[in-house]
Design a protein around this motif. Structure first.
Motif, PDB file in Angstrom:
ATOM      1  N   ILE B 380       0.860  -1.185   0.000  1.00  0.00           N
ATOM      2  CA  ILE B 380       0.000   0.000   0.000  1.00  0.00           C
ATOM      3  C   ILE B 380       0.898   1.237   0.000  1.00  0.00           C
ATOM      4  CG2 ILE B 380      -1.698   1.325   1.315  1.00  0.00           C
ATOM      5  CD1 ILE B 380      -2.711  -1.350   2.432  1.00  0.00           C
ATOM      6  N   ARG B 381       0.703   2.114  -1.002  1.00  0.00           N
ATOM      7  CA  ARG B 381       1.525   3.315  -1.072  1.00  0.00           C
ATOM      8  C   ARG B 381       0.946   4.396  -0.166  1.00  0.00           C
ATOM      9  NH1 ARG B 381       2.915   1.781  -6.889  1.00  0.00           N
ATOM     10  NH2 ARG B 381       1.161   0.638  -6.242  1.00  0.00           N
ATOM     11  N   MET B 382       1.679   4.698   0.903  1.00  0.00           N
ATOM     12  CA  MET B 382       1.127   5.605   1.915  1.00  0.00           C
ATOM     13  C   MET B 382       2.270   6.334   2.597  1.00  0.00           C
ATOM     14  SD  MET B 382       0.329   2.681   4.752  1.00  0.00           S
ATOM     15  CE  MET B 382       1.679   1.704   5.436  1.00  0.00           C
ATOM     16  N   THR B 383       1.896   7.435   3.294  1.00  0.00           N
ATOM     17  CA  THR B 383       2.919   8.139   4.064  1.00  0.00           C
ATOM     18  C   THR B 383       3.099   7.466   5.417  1.00  0.00           C
ATOM     19  OG1 THR B 383       1.235   9.629   4.914  1.00  0.00           O
ATOM     20  CG2 THR B 383       2.431  10.361   2.971  1.00  0.00           C
ATOM     21  N   GLY B 384       2.128   6.697   5.832  1.00  0.00           N
ATOM     22  CA  GLY B 384       2.199   5.993   7.109  1.00  0.00           C
ATOM     23  C   GLY B 384       0.827   5.453   7.442  1.00  0.00           C
ATOM     24  N   LEU B 385       0.768   4.601   8.478  1.00  0.00           N
ATOM     25  CA  LEU B 385      -0.519   4.005   8.838  1.00  0.00           C
ATOM     26  C   LEU B 385      -1.519   5.047   9.298  1.00  0.00           C
ATOM     27  CD1 LEU B 385       0.512   0.764  10.759  1.00  0.00           C
ATOM     28  CD2 LEU B 385      -0.599   0.919   8.526  1.00  0.00           C
ATOM     29  N   ASP B 386      -1.021   6.253   9.668  1.00  0.00           N
ATOM     30  CA  ASP B 386      -1.947   7.273  10.164  1.00  0.00           C
ATOM     31  C   ASP B 386      -2.472   8.163   9.040  1.00  0.00           C
ATOM     32  OD1 ASP B 386       0.377   8.562   9.632  1.00  0.00           O
ATOM     33  OD2 ASP B 386       0.601   9.482  11.611  1.00  0.00           O
ATOM     34  N   GLN B 387      -2.195   7.803   7.786  1.00  0.00           N
ATOM     35  CA  GLN B 387      -2.762   8.580   6.678  1.00  0.00           C
ATOM     36  C   GLN B 387      -4.256   8.265   6.546  1.00  0.00           C
ATOM     37  OE1 GLN B 387      -0.827   7.951   2.888  1.00  0.00           O
ATOM     38  NE2 GLN B 387      -2.209   9.342   1.815  1.00  0.00           N
ATOM     39  N   GLU B 388      -5.057   9.327   6.323  1.00  0.00           N
ATOM     40  CA  GLU B 388      -6.491   9.107   6.156  1.00  0.00           C
ATOM     41  C   GLU B 388      -6.745   8.328   4.875  1.00  0.00           C
ATOM     42  OE1 GLU B 388      -9.426  12.155   6.130  1.00  0.00           O
ATOM     43  OE2 GLU B 388      -8.887  12.890   8.120  1.00  0.00           O
ATOM     44  N   VAL B 389      -7.628   7.346   4.958  1.00  0.00           N
ATOM     45  CA  VAL B 389      -7.932   6.502   3.804  1.00  0.00           C
ATOM     46  C   VAL B 389      -8.507   7.325   2.651  1.00  0.00           C
ATOM     47  CG1 VAL B 389      -9.514   4.710   3.018  1.00  0.00           C
ATOM     48  CG2 VAL B 389      -8.210   4.395   5.097  1.00  0.00           C
ATOM     49  N   ARG B 390      -9.237   8.407   3.022  1.00  0.00           N
ATOM     50  CA  ARG B 390      -9.833   9.304   2.037  1.00  0.00           C
ATOM     51  C   ARG B 390      -8.823   9.786   1.005  1.00  0.00           C
ATOM     52  NH1 ARG B 390     -14.124  12.199   3.495  1.00  0.00           N
ATOM     53  NH2 ARG B 390     -13.618  12.038   5.677  1.00  0.00           N
ATOM     54  N   THR B 391      -7.580   9.986   1.434  1.00  0.00           N
ATOM     55  CA  THR B 391      -6.591  10.602   0.562  1.00  0.00           C
ATOM     56  C   THR B 391      -5.853   9.581  -0.309  1.00  0.00           C
ATOM     57  OG1 THR B 391      -4.886  10.443   2.255  1.00  0.00           O
ATOM     58  CG2 THR B 391      -6.205  12.444   2.239  1.00  0.00           C
ATOM     59  N   LEU B 392      -6.191   8.298  -0.201  1.00  0.00           N
ATOM     60  CA  LEU B 392      -5.503   7.281  -1.011  1.00  0.00           C
ATOM     61  C   LEU B 392      -6.132   7.186  -2.402  1.00  0.00           C
ATOM     62  CD1 LEU B 392      -5.161   4.283   1.462  1.00  0.00           C
ATOM     63  CD2 LEU B 392      -3.375   5.858   0.747  1.00  0.00           C
TER      64      LEU B 392
END
Lengths: 314, 497
Positions: B380-392
């Protein structure tokens, strides 16, 4: 990312900043404000609202609303006083019954909402009337004296620790722990965020709603008993309209009425802001009529600022 | 050039969504915007429609620089956008929706007759036969989309941006949409067309701008080969679109017998074995999603039985289905799969929340660790686990929905349209994930309206039509034509089984 973290801190603690500004301004405007007696007084005034508001926080996090907490508080206190005096029950049994009354009201609310599919607004509006009416029926419209042992809840330990403030802090910690660390608490956020997704993830939504409104009822009962103890008598008309203060405190504290957001600490700060404001306006001899105007403006401003800030970060 | 964007740049916390993107639109062309999810397509169209302001770069209309500060500015400039989520008021009539905000007035009152007339004219222009008095909620998705297009025409759009308009349409509906798009193009409207279906590009497009990682990497004619387009999009060739790797079959994990709900589906029986991918094909509305939800306990059924590993599931009980090891990745990712305002970690831990509770307290550390493990496994491409799912992006959101069932170690997964709105590269990642699942003995039931996908990724294909199972084909023998022929079976006659 420090910038993101500090932005998040501000978003969650904007209410803290507002409280600090308010305290500083009032201490400059009135020399009496920062006195120990007065601050303790503010704490006591905040306590009942805050305890009610902690209960409302659960409900608002799930995306619901509980309009019945003021009435349920009065009914629970009347139940305690009546069973202890008229009914002759020992006071601990009366306390348990009083809490049970609050929980029962909450369960009825939840059953109407979760199984009867009533909108929370309607179900709890009905309970607002029912609980207030029952309090009047039981008490026949007159105040009932609180049992001696229980009314110590309104005392101050030593010179510095009013028991209502202590109860408020304990209830705040309980609310925070439930919201942050327990299964029902985490499930409340999921339900408020997206009820269908929560259900399809195996969360028993109806059951969690039962827990949510039961907690709201229980917190209302505690608030009612604390209020009655301070007044040394349970009054059927007590806490009328407090549900709106409770909702205001939760919302000022950063919760969203559409659900999924809200914290116990924010709610505490929200309740303190309301209490500080009322106290300060009294000290400045602002008329009670104008106080209502000011408080209305503050609620609108608090939520407006919060909304604008969120829009800015998105 | 009607519209020209130069060097558009836009950053969000943690990501540079656009990095110097150029785009030029000629009047009377269909300009395809191609790129993986996360490549910057959404950000670009949001800038053109006034939802975002660029950090840098400029937009020119008819050669003059313009400022698009909000949706109103875009409208005045003649730029209309049709998003995947429609902007229609379901309770109002088609005509009212078409005149929304600017109804024709007479003596200060709304002139209904004029409104109906205008609505009728607009509907005629897009060539859709609908009574303008019909409430929008009664229209199907395809016709709602036509109403959206008519709404754009009502605003005299010179630039029409369409975000994946074909994603929700059936083949026949796509043909109709293309007719309308061509007609608008011939009228001189510049159309920005976003699609993930490569085969549509040559059919409808004139030119293609390819975005990758927030940059415009190429502008090519629509006749460019699909292989080349994929290479431009992902920066490398994808050798296999459907890398199905059959696994060893084991016990039947999911058995459904005689499942019936009046008016929705009738006498549905099938099995899915460990290591098997069963595809469930059929037209939209054939009852596939209804069956999936009933099997999972999300909805009730009138008759029949569902067994997982030989144990019967109580009807309409999601929790019991989940405990038995069944997981559902629903069709509507945002509406039913995710808590959009919560972060990735919370979403991944949703199913296991209860099991991770010890002595009343949720083991948040354990939940976080499991989420981190699965997020890594799924890439999963993310800034971290605390990134809001909305922004994916869509693909990454879908990975989160699948991921929550991996955290829960569900043995049987029902995937309902798992790759809808997901870009090519993320699709392949999801297919590979399906392979990994069956390798480790999971059973997968996959509903998909994408025929090449069903054919390419299933071991066995079930076909539904009008609420009934009308056929079963081993993947090796199935063809698109064969499946389609079954899917349009008129069940009233005889069942082809």
């Amino acid at each position: 990312m420090p910038s993101k973290r500090s932005a998040a801190w501000l978003a969650e603690n904007g209410a803290v900043a507002a409280l600090v500004v308010l305290v500083v301004a009032l201490s400059l405007l009135s020399s009496d404000f920062l006195s120990l007696t007065n601050l303790l007084n503010v704490g006591v005034q905040a306590a009942v609202t805050a305890i009610l508001a902690f209960g409302s926080t659960f409900v608002i996090v799930t995306g619901g609303i509980d309009l019945s907490v003021g009435s349920v508080a009065a009914l629970s206190a009347i139940t305690l006083a009546w069973t202890a005096t008229e009914g002759g029950l020992p006071w601990p049994a009366a306390v348990v019954l009083s809490l049970a009354t609050g929980v029962a009201c909450g369960l009825v609310n939840a059953a109407l909402i979760a199984y009867g599919k009533l909108p929370p607004f309607i179900a709890t509006l009905a309970m607002l009337g029912i609980a207030r009416g029952l309090a009047l029926v039981i008490s026949q419209g007159s105040p009932i004296a609180m049992p001696e042992a229980v009314s110590h809840l309104g005392d101050t330990v030593g010179r510095f620790l009013p028991i209502p403030v202590l109860v408020m802090l304990v209830m705040g910690v309980v609310a925070a722990v439930i919201l942050n660390r327990t299964y029902p608490g985490r499930a409340m956020y999921a339900i408020g965020g997206n009820e269908e997704a929560a259900r399809l993830s195996g969360i028993k939504v109806s059951r969690i709603k039962l827990v949510t409104y039961a907690l709201s009822g229980a917190f209302a009962a505690v608030a009612g008993v604390v209020l009655a103890s301070r007044l040394a008598s349970a009054q059927p008309q007590a806490a009328a309209g407090y549900e709106l203060d409770a909702i205001a405190a939760v919302v000022i504290g950063g919760a969203s009425l559409s659900g999924g957001k809200g914290r116990a600490l924010g709610t505490l700060v929200g309740a303190l802001i309301l209490a500080v404001l009322r106290n300060g306006l009294n000290l400045l001899s602002v008329s009670a009529f104008w106080q209502q105007v000011v408080i209305g403006v503050v609620i609108a401003l608090a939520v407006l600022v919060d909304t604008l800030r969120r829009r800015g970060t998105n | 050039m009607i519209l020209r964007a130069e060097g558009l740049t836009k950053s969000f916390p943690g990501v540079r969504a656009l990095d110097g993107v150029d785009l030029s639109l000629r009047p009377g062309e269909v300009h395809v915007l191609l790129g993986e999810n996360g490549a910057g397509k959404s950000t670009l169209i949001k800038i053109l429609s006034g939802a975002y302001r660029p950090d840098d770069g400029r937009v020119l209309m008819d050669g003059r620089p313009v400022e698009i500060r909000d949706a109103g500015d875009a409208r005045r400039l003649g730029i209309s956008t049709i998003y995947q989520e429609f902007n229609l008021v379901p309770e109002l009539s088609v005509a009212e929706n078409l005149s929304l905000g600017r109804p024709p007035r007479r003596f200060g009152l709304i002139d209904s007759a004029a409104m109906m007339r205008r609505g009728g004219e607009l509907l005629d222009r897009v060539g859709v036969r609908v009574d303008p008095r019909t409430p929008v909620r009664r229209l199907g998705i395809a016709r709602m989309q036509m109403v959206e297009i008519a709404k754009a025409l009502a605003l005299d759009a010179r630039v029409l941006i369409m975000d994946e308009p074909t994603a929700v349409l059936t083949t026949g509906e796509v043909g109709k949409l293309f007719e309308i798009v061509r007609r608008l193009r011939d009228d001189g409207v510049a159309i920005v067309f976003i699609t993930h279906h490569l085969e549509e590009i040559a059919e409808i497009g004139d030119r293609v701008t390819v975005l990758r990682d927030g940059r415009s990497v190429a502008e090519v004619p629509a006749g460019t080969s699909q292989d080349e387009l994929v290479r431009l999009m992902v920066g490398r060739p994808i050798d296999q679109q459907f890398p199905r790797r059959p696994a060893e079959l084991g016990e039947p994990l999911l058995s459904v017998r005689g499942l019936t709900r009046t008016g929705a589906f009738d006498d549905i029986s099938f099995e899915v074995r460990a290591g098997e991918v069963v595809g469930l094909a059929g037209l939209v509305g054939a009852g596939r999603t209804e069956v999936a939800r009933a099997v999972f306990g999300a909805d009730r059924y009138d008759a029949g039985e569902v067994f997982v590993r030989g144990r019967r599931l109580p009807p309409a009980d999601v929790h019991a289905a989940m405990e038995a090891g069944l997981g559902l990745v629903p069709e509507d990712r945002k509406g039913q799969g995710l808590v959009l305002g919560a972060d990735i970690g919370e979403n991944l831990g949703l199913v296991t929340l209860r099991d991770a509770t010890r002595a009343g307290f949720v083991d948040l550390k354990g939940q976080r660790a499991a989420a981190a493990r699965v997020a890594g496994q799924l890439g999963i491409r993310m800034t971290g686990l605390d990134q809001e799912v909305r922004t994916l992006s869509g693909g990454n959101q879908q990975k989160v929905v699948i991921g929550k069932w991996l955290v829960a170690e569900a043995g049987v997964l029902i995937l309902d349209e798992p790759t809808r709105g997901v870009d090519v590269a993320a699709k392949v990642e999801i297919y590979q994930l399906v392979n990994a699942l069956t390798d480790s003995g999971h059973a997968v039931l996959m509903i998909s309206s994408d025929l090449p996908e069903v054919l390419g990724m299933s071991d066995r294909i079930l076909v539904m039509a009008r609420g009934r199972l009308v056929g079963e084909l081993p993947a090796a023998e199935a063809t698109q034509d064969g499946v389609m022929a079954l899917a349009v079976t008129d069940v009233a006659g005889s069942r082809a089984e």
